[in-house]
Design an enzyme around this catalytic site. Sequence first.
Site, PDB file in Angstrom:
ATOM      1  N   LEU A  25     -25.216  39.948 -47.314  1.00  0.00           N
ATOM      2  CA  LEU A  25     -24.261  38.896 -47.003  1.00  0.00           C
ATOM      3  C   LEU A  25     -23.063  39.138 -47.901  1.00  0.00           C
ATOM      4  O   LEU A  25     -23.235  39.346 -49.109  1.00  0.00           O
ATOM      5  CB  LEU A  25     -24.842  37.505 -47.273  1.00  0.00           C
ATOM      6  CG  LEU A  25     -25.857  36.947 -46.277  1.00  0.00           C
ATOM      7  CD1 LEU A  25     -26.447  35.639 -46.805  1.00  0.00           C
ATOM      8  CD2 LEU A  25     -25.223  36.723 -44.908  1.00  0.00           C
ATOM      9  N   ASP A  26     -21.848  39.134 -47.342  1.00  0.00           N
ATOM     10  CA  ASP A  26     -20.687  39.421 -48.181  1.00  0.00           C
ATOM     11  C   ASP A  26     -20.425  38.281 -49.160  1.00  0.00           C
ATOM     12  O   ASP A  26     -21.046  37.213 -49.092  1.00  0.00           O
ATOM     13  CB  ASP A  26     -19.456  39.761 -47.339  1.00  0.00           C
ATOM     14  CG  ASP A  26     -18.982  38.612 -46.473  1.00  0.00           C
ATOM     15  OD1 ASP A  26     -19.048  37.461 -46.919  1.00  0.00           O
ATOM     16  OD2 ASP A  26     -18.523  38.874 -45.340  1.00  0.00           O
ATOM     17  N   LYS A  27     -19.511  38.502 -50.081  1.00  0.00           N
ATOM     18  CA  LYS A  27     -19.273  37.565 -51.184  1.00  0.00           C
ATOM     19  C   LYS A  27     -18.937  36.166 -50.679  1.00  0.00           C
ATOM     20  O   LYS A  27     -19.364  35.158 -51.258  1.00  0.00           O
ATOM     21  CB  LYS A  27     -18.139  38.103 -52.061  1.00  0.00           C
ATOM     22  CG  LYS A  27     -17.801  37.236 -53.266  1.00  0.00           C
ATOM     23  CD  LYS A  27     -16.773  37.948 -54.143  1.00  0.00           C
ATOM     24  CE  LYS A  27     -16.427  37.086 -55.354  1.00  0.00           C
ATOM     25  NZ  LYS A  27     -15.203  36.339 -55.195  1.00  0.00           N
ATOM     26  N   SER A  61     -19.840  34.807 -47.870  1.00  0.00           N
ATOM     27  CA  SER A  61     -20.862  34.251 -46.978  1.00  0.00           C
ATOM     28  C   SER A  61     -22.015  33.677 -47.782  1.00  0.00           C
ATOM     29  O   SER A  61     -22.193  33.989 -48.960  1.00  0.00           O
ATOM     30  CB  SER A  61     -21.370  35.324 -46.017  1.00  0.00           C
ATOM     31  OG  SER A  61     -20.315  35.822 -45.223  1.00  0.00           O
TER      32      SER A  61
END
Length: 252
Positions: free
Chosen positions: A115-117, A119
């Site tokens: 999960l990106d930063k 998200s």
Amino acid sequence: MPARGPVRDSAPRHGLARALSRLGLCSRTEAARWVAAGRVRVDGRIVRDPEFPTIAGRSHIEVAGLAEAAAARRYVMLNKPRGLVTSTADERGRDTIYRCLQDAGLPWLAPVGRLDKASEGLLLMSNDPAWAAAITAPASGPDKTYHVQVDAIPDAALLSALEQGRQLDGQALRAASARLLRTGTRNAWLEIILDEGRNRQIRRLLQAFDLATLRLVRVAIGPLALGALAKGAWRELTPEEVRALAPPAISD
């Protein structure tokens, strides 16, 4: 009778750092550090080359007195807060998801997918590489469900267009399902289901239709729902949940 050629050894071979990672003892990066520091022995001899070839099930590997046996397999779900990086370490010094596991007494666990930063939501972690590979396999892995806040109120035609998708940078991006959850005066929450994973797929897809992503929360992976797990909290999966996410024949 024709002569038979040499019998090929089919046992898997891996570089030493990768072999340590596959045993669930540490990350591959950390393993390379252990090897370079002279903390690792293979068949009784100190080896300092992280790419030194090992044979699965045959090479005897020891690390600073630890036995070769793989760490007990552990399966964890984390409610990832927004602002944390899904990485073992960050070259820019940003907080990572491992902050949530400090003092938990867990062995080293790798993120299963990312999960990106910006998200948040459901993130799986495990030291079982085969199980993790089954979860992240593009063709056979479980669907991922997200709740996404956008800066507009999409109509039925736009939701249908998200499912039909669009070609971006040589990739076909689409939602397996997109439906409206609730609306405000200026924005809306959507439920978007993906049956494949690409880098920043939802954000890129929505941007292609002039929708900005305000929040993105993963709420389920296959049958496993985030539920009431608090932000930044984690819990171990039950054996039933582990089996439901990946076929037993794939995990150890």
